[in-house]
Design a protein around this motif. Structure first.
Motif, PDB file in Angstrom:
ATOM      1  N   MET A   7      30.970  -1.249  -2.827  1.00  0.00           N
ATOM      2  CA  MET A   7      32.226  -0.976  -3.495  1.00  0.00           C
ATOM      3  C   MET A   7      32.768  -2.283  -4.048  1.00  0.00           C
ATOM      4  SD  MET A   7      35.508  -0.055  -1.302  1.00  0.00           S
ATOM      5  CE  MET A   7      35.814   1.598  -1.759  1.00  0.00           C
ATOM      6  N   GLU A   8      33.312  -2.255  -5.237  1.00  0.00           N
ATOM      7  CA  GLU A   8      33.897  -3.455  -5.817  1.00  0.00           C
ATOM      8  C   GLU A   8      35.293  -3.650  -5.236  1.00  0.00           C
ATOM      9  OE1 GLU A   8      32.890  -5.984  -7.861  1.00  0.00           O
ATOM     10  OE2 GLU A   8      30.934  -5.111  -7.480  1.00  0.00           O
ATOM     11  N   LEU A   9      35.503  -4.764  -4.585  1.00  0.00           N
ATOM     12  CA  LEU A   9      36.780  -5.086  -3.978  1.00  0.00           C
ATOM     13  C   LEU A   9      37.360  -6.304  -4.670  1.00  0.00           C
ATOM     14  CD1 LEU A   9      35.711  -4.695  -0.260  1.00  0.00           C
ATOM     15  CD2 LEU A   9      37.010  -3.078  -1.621  1.00  0.00           C
ATOM     16  N   PRO A  10      38.663  -6.519  -4.551  1.00  0.00           N
ATOM     17  CA  PRO A  10      39.264  -7.702  -5.173  1.00  0.00           C
ATOM     18  C   PRO A  10      38.675  -8.977  -4.594  1.00  0.00           C
ATOM     19  CG  PRO A  10      40.946  -6.269  -4.195  1.00  0.00           C
ATOM     20  CD  PRO A  10      39.619  -5.704  -3.831  1.00  0.00           C
ATOM     21  N   HIS A  73      38.081 -10.814   7.943  1.00  0.00           N
ATOM     22  CA  HIS A  73      38.844 -11.995   8.381  1.00  0.00           C
ATOM     23  C   HIS A  73      40.322 -11.644   8.519  1.00  0.00           C
ATOM     24  CE1 HIS A  73      40.947 -15.874   7.783  1.00  0.00           C
ATOM     25  NE2 HIS A  73      39.952 -16.336   8.537  1.00  0.00           N
ATOM     26  N   TYR A  74      40.865 -10.955   7.531  1.00  0.00           N
ATOM     27  CA  TYR A  74      42.266 -10.533   7.563  1.00  0.00           C
ATOM     28  C   TYR A  74      42.531  -9.636   8.777  1.00  0.00           C
ATOM     29  CZ  TYR A  74      46.225  -7.518   6.350  1.00  0.00           C
ATOM     30  OH  TYR A  74      47.386  -6.782   6.389  1.00  0.00           O
ATOM     31  N   LEU A  75      41.666  -8.653   8.978  1.00  0.00           N
ATOM     32  CA  LEU A  75      41.882  -7.714  10.075  1.00  0.00           C
ATOM     33  C   LEU A  75      41.783  -8.388  11.441  1.00  0.00           C
ATOM     34  CD1 LEU A  75      39.876  -4.642   8.748  1.00  0.00           C
ATOM     35  CD2 LEU A  75      42.353  -4.810   8.977  1.00  0.00           C
ATOM     36  N   THR A  76      40.799  -9.279  11.609  1.00  0.00           N
ATOM     37  CA  THR A  76      40.585  -9.876  12.929  1.00  0.00           C
ATOM     38  C   THR A  76      41.453 -11.105  13.186  1.00  0.00           C
ATOM     39  OG1 THR A  76      38.693 -11.152  12.103  1.00  0.00           O
ATOM     40  CG2 THR A  76      38.228  -9.011  13.118  1.00  0.00           C
ATOM     41  N   LYS A  77      41.623 -11.946  12.196  1.00  0.00           N
ATOM     42  CA  LYS A  77      42.336 -13.210  12.417  1.00  0.00           C
ATOM     43  C   LYS A  77      43.837 -13.113  12.138  1.00  0.00           C
ATOM     44  CE  LYS A  77      38.395 -15.221  13.211  1.00  0.00           C
ATOM     45  NZ  LYS A  77      37.948 -15.446  14.566  1.00  0.00           N
ATOM     46  N   VAL A  78      44.230 -12.277  11.185  1.00  0.00           N
ATOM     47  CA  VAL A  78      45.651 -12.163  10.840  1.00  0.00           C
ATOM     48  C   VAL A  78      46.312 -11.015  11.609  1.00  0.00           C
ATOM     49  CG1 VAL A  78      47.299 -11.754   8.961  1.00  0.00           C
ATOM     50  CG2 VAL A  78      45.284 -13.179   8.563  1.00  0.00           C
ATOM     51  N   LYS A  96      42.384   0.171   1.082  1.00  0.00           N
ATOM     52  CA  LYS A  96      43.743  -0.226   1.455  1.00  0.00           C
ATOM     53  C   LYS A  96      43.725  -1.554   2.199  1.00  0.00           C
ATOM     54  CE  LYS A  96      47.611   1.011   4.357  1.00  0.00           C
ATOM     55  NZ  LYS A  96      47.830   1.513   5.688  1.00  0.00           N
ATOM     56  N   GLU A  97      42.807  -1.714   3.147  1.00  0.00           N
ATOM     57  CA  GLU A  97      42.739  -2.952   3.915  1.00  0.00           C
ATOM     58  C   GLU A  97      42.339  -4.132   3.024  1.00  0.00           C
ATOM     59  OE1 GLU A  97      44.062  -3.201   6.688  1.00  0.00           O
ATOM     60  OE2 GLU A  97      44.075  -1.153   7.411  1.00  0.00           O
ATOM     61  N   ALA A  98      41.438  -3.905   2.080  1.00  0.00           N
ATOM     62  CA  ALA A  98      41.036  -4.966   1.149  1.00  0.00           C
ATOM     63  C   ALA A  98      42.212  -5.376   0.267  1.00  0.00           C
ATOM     64  CB  ALA A  98      39.866  -4.507   0.293  1.00  0.00           C
ATOM     65  N   GLU A  99      42.980  -4.406  -0.191  1.00  0.00           N
ATOM     66  CA  GLU A  99      44.158  -4.715  -1.010  1.00  0.00           C
ATOM     67  C   GLU A  99      45.190  -5.481  -0.195  1.00  0.00           C
ATOM     68  OE1 GLU A  99      45.288  -0.842  -2.413  1.00  0.00           O
ATOM     69  OE2 GLU A  99      43.856  -0.913  -4.075  1.00  0.00           O
ATOM     70  N   ASN A 100      45.395  -5.081   1.061  1.00  0.00           N
ATOM     71  CA  ASN A 100      46.335  -5.797   1.926  1.00  0.00           C
ATOM     72  C   ASN A 100      45.896  -7.242   2.125  1.00  0.00           C
ATOM     73  OD1 ASN A 100      47.933  -3.536   2.228  1.00  0.00           O
ATOM     74  ND2 ASN A 100      47.110  -2.981   4.226  1.00  0.00           N
ATOM     75  N   ALA A 101      44.601  -7.448   2.329  1.00  0.00           N
ATOM     76  CA  ALA A 101      44.088  -8.808   2.503  1.00  0.00           C
ATOM     77  C   ALA A 101      44.326  -9.641   1.252  1.00  0.00           C
ATOM     78  CB  ALA A 101      42.593  -8.765   2.847  1.00  0.00           C
ATOM     79  N   ALA A 102      44.123  -9.036   0.079  1.00  0.00           N
ATOM     80  CA  ALA A 102      44.346  -9.747  -1.184  1.00  0.00           C
ATOM     81  C   ALA A 102      45.820 -10.111  -1.350  1.00  0.00           C
ATOM     82  CB  ALA A 102      43.870  -8.892  -2.355  1.00  0.00           C
TER      83      ALA A 102
END
Length: 121
Positions: A7-10, A73-78, A96-102
């Protein structure tokens, strides 16, 4: 979405070269300030990370792999998720999680820039 679908993610804002197709494991570890061993471990734990390997076995991560790593990284470290929790979050709502990380990455960069401006005044 199945584990094998790409999937293409940001892309992370930390890319120095937006034209580059693949990044070495060393470059990727520096992008996220992670040990190389962590990236290797995540590759084994998350089926959706699929770096290319040359004949020597060196790993090269695509832009999509980098986006997935940023999300993990966002999910585990942040957010403080366990790897099991991160897997579940990616399975249920990866976009949704990829967008939140961006968003978090962009806001962090803006904050750093504003703090730098404040310090210069």
């Amino acid at each position: 979405m199945t584990d094998n679908e790409q999937m293409e993610l940001p892309l992370p804002d930390s890319f120095d070269d937006k034209e580059k197709l693949y990044y070495s494991i060393g470059e990727t570890s520096k992008m996220f300030d992670l040990p190389v061993s962590t990236l290797r471990y995540w590759e084994n734990e998350f089926d959706i990370i699929k770096p290319r390997k040359n004949k020597k076995g060196d790993r090269f991560f695509s832009k999509n792999d980098i986006s997935i790593i940023r999300t993990i990284h966002y999910l585990t470290k942040v957010k403080g998720y366990t790897l099991k929790g991160a897997k579940e979050a990616l399975r249920t709502n990866m976009v949704k999680e990829a967008e939140n990380a961006a968003i978090i990455e962009s806001l962090t960069k803006i904050k750093e820039m504003l703090l730098k401006i404040r310090d210069e005044l």
